[in-house]
Scaffold this active site. Sequence first.
Site, mmCIF file in Angstrom:
data_model
loop_
_atom_site.group_PDB
_atom_site.id
_atom_site.type_symbol
_atom_site.label_atom_id
_atom_site.label_comp_id
_atom_site.label_asym_id
_atom_site.label_seq_id
_atom_site.Cartn_x
_atom_site.Cartn_y
_atom_site.Cartn_z
ATOM 1 N N GLU A 62 0.825 -1.205 0.000
ATOM 2 C CA GLU A 62 0.000 0.000 0.000
ATOM 3 C C GLU A 62 0.862 1.259 0.000
ATOM 4 O O GLU A 62 0.572 2.235 -0.704
ATOM 5 C CB GLU A 62 -0.922 0.015 1.226
ATOM 6 C CG GLU A 62 -1.880 -1.160 1.290
ATOM 7 C CD GLU A 62 -1.353 -2.318 2.108
ATOM 8 O OE1 GLU A 62 -2.148 -2.951 2.804
ATOM 9 O OE2 GLU A 62 -0.131 -2.590 2.033
ATOM 10 N N CYS A 94 -0.195 0.547 7.675
ATOM 11 C CA CYS A 94 -0.592 1.045 6.354
ATOM 12 C C CYS A 94 -1.875 1.871 6.399
ATOM 13 O O CYS A 94 -2.081 2.753 5.563
ATOM 14 C CB CYS A 94 -0.778 -0.122 5.394
ATOM 15 S SG CYS A 94 0.762 -0.968 4.994
ATOM 16 N N THR A 207 18.963 -39.593 3.043
ATOM 17 C CA THR A 207 19.030 -38.939 1.728
ATOM 18 C C THR A 207 20.353 -38.226 1.554
ATOM 19 O O THR A 207 20.980 -38.289 0.487
ATOM 20 C CB THR A 207 17.863 -37.937 1.578
ATOM 21 O OG1 THR A 207 16.634 -38.660 1.554
ATOM 22 C CG2 THR A 207 17.994 -37.137 0.293
ATOM 23 N N ARG A 218 19.181 -23.907 -7.761
ATOM 24 C CA ARG A 218 20.172 -23.559 -8.777
ATOM 25 C C ARG A 218 19.552 -23.211 -10.129
ATOM 26 O O ARG A 218 20.043 -22.340 -10.837
ATOM 27 C CB ARG A 218 21.140 -24.730 -8.999
ATOM 28 C CG ARG A 218 21.877 -25.155 -7.762
ATOM 29 C CD ARG A 218 22.837 -26.304 -8.043
ATOM 30 N NE ARG A 218 22.168 -27.470 -8.611
ATOM 31 C CZ ARG A 218 21.485 -28.358 -7.897
ATOM 32 N NH1 ARG A 218 21.349 -28.194 -6.601
ATOM 33 N NH2 ARG A 218 20.923 -29.403 -8.476
ATOM 34 N N GLU A 317 11.207 -33.302 0.746
ATOM 35 C CA GLU A 317 11.495 -34.252 -0.324
ATOM 36 C C GLU A 317 11.870 -35.569 0.348
ATOM 37 O O GLU A 317 13.042 -35.884 0.541
ATOM 38 C CB GLU A 317 12.612 -33.717 -1.229
ATOM 39 C CG GLU A 317 12.212 -32.416 -1.934
ATOM 40 C CD GLU A 317 13.234 -31.918 -2.938
ATOM 41 O OE1 GLU A 317 14.227 -32.634 -3.193
ATOM 42 O OE2 GLU A 317 13.043 -30.808 -3.473
#
Length: 390
Positions: A62, A94, A207, A218, A317
């Site tokens: 705003e 605001c 993992t 990336r 993941e």
Amino acid sequence: MAAKKNNYNDELDKRYVARTLELAKKAEGFASPNPIVGAVVVKNGKIVGEGWHEKAGMPHAEVMALNKAGKEAEGATIYVSLEPCSHFGQTPPCVSKIKESGIRRVVAAVSDPNPLVAGKGFEYLMDAGIEVKYGILEKEAEKLNESFFKYISTGMPFITLKNALTLDGKIGYKKNKGVCYISSKESLKYTHHLRLLNDAIMVSANTVICDNPSLDVRLLNAGTKKKFLSKKYVKIVLDPDLSVPLNSKIFTTHGSVLIFTSPQYNEDKKEKLKLLREKGAVIQDVSYKEIKGKKFLNLPEVLKKCAEMKITSILVEPGQKLFASLISQNLFDKLIFNLTPDMIGEEKGLGLFDELSLGLKDKIKLTGLEIKKIRDEIFLTYYNGVSKIK
């Protein structure tokens, strides 16, 4: 007096609110823990100022729009994607700027769920004699800030599970050495975009040990990559035994490393703790939780600690065990499958659902299907809509 929620179909208002949503998207992935917000100042049917909230601590949408509008803001309408704030944070409220600018009318997509605002912004404006309406493209606005809405309402981060898997449900090969990419380079770009949208990425120690991933973002254009390097980004590893190798790539890429481990230490683990901290990792102890006779790190406790660190959204993941744990404990909000046109078979394939065991009464109901096609691959996005079968 309460603000009036819009109940009419004003195409002109809808068009300008839609523009605020477009502007808000310019800050996707960068405004956290604040919401992404867009604003448009319109006078005599002409846009005289636009703005969006780029980053926490920077001017709100705003303020940016009103500064661009200048004197043209007098008697104008300001459209915003979220109720204007009415409290002092890192920046002034605001609503004061809106009042001082001489705005005649405020049209917002949705009210702010933040208890510090939650209707107070609208009330302030109406008390100042400014017309207020909201509720235009409300669902779209809520979805745009789904992570913020959950975080501010529940005190917990928004959790997205993402897996690439073959048509027969495999995520890789058994006893595979090195990284096993199932998805194409084109779909990997979209995966990196998903990483960018979140505050953090989460994986298991297995993992990191098996794949040695960078866990960074990336595959971006030059401008976005530069912005990413200024983003607060956290790489979270669930590691009960502190088994993550010290030469892992996660220690060399952008972002901090946050490791959750068990509170049980022997001398070797104490020494590893010291070495990991020297690498810059932050180590957090969490309790164990027993599930069906097996011990796992207490995931609700992990997520609560993340929220306390102002991590509002996490892209997970997961491998088989982490996926099963999060699904079975109903600790996810969104599920994304990157479905590839391949089949590996049972003998060599590592099945995503091999560790998942749900009874009929515990069936997970997914809703809100969205489909994105990238060549011969598709991304299936669902939201968690748990349904208990009686």
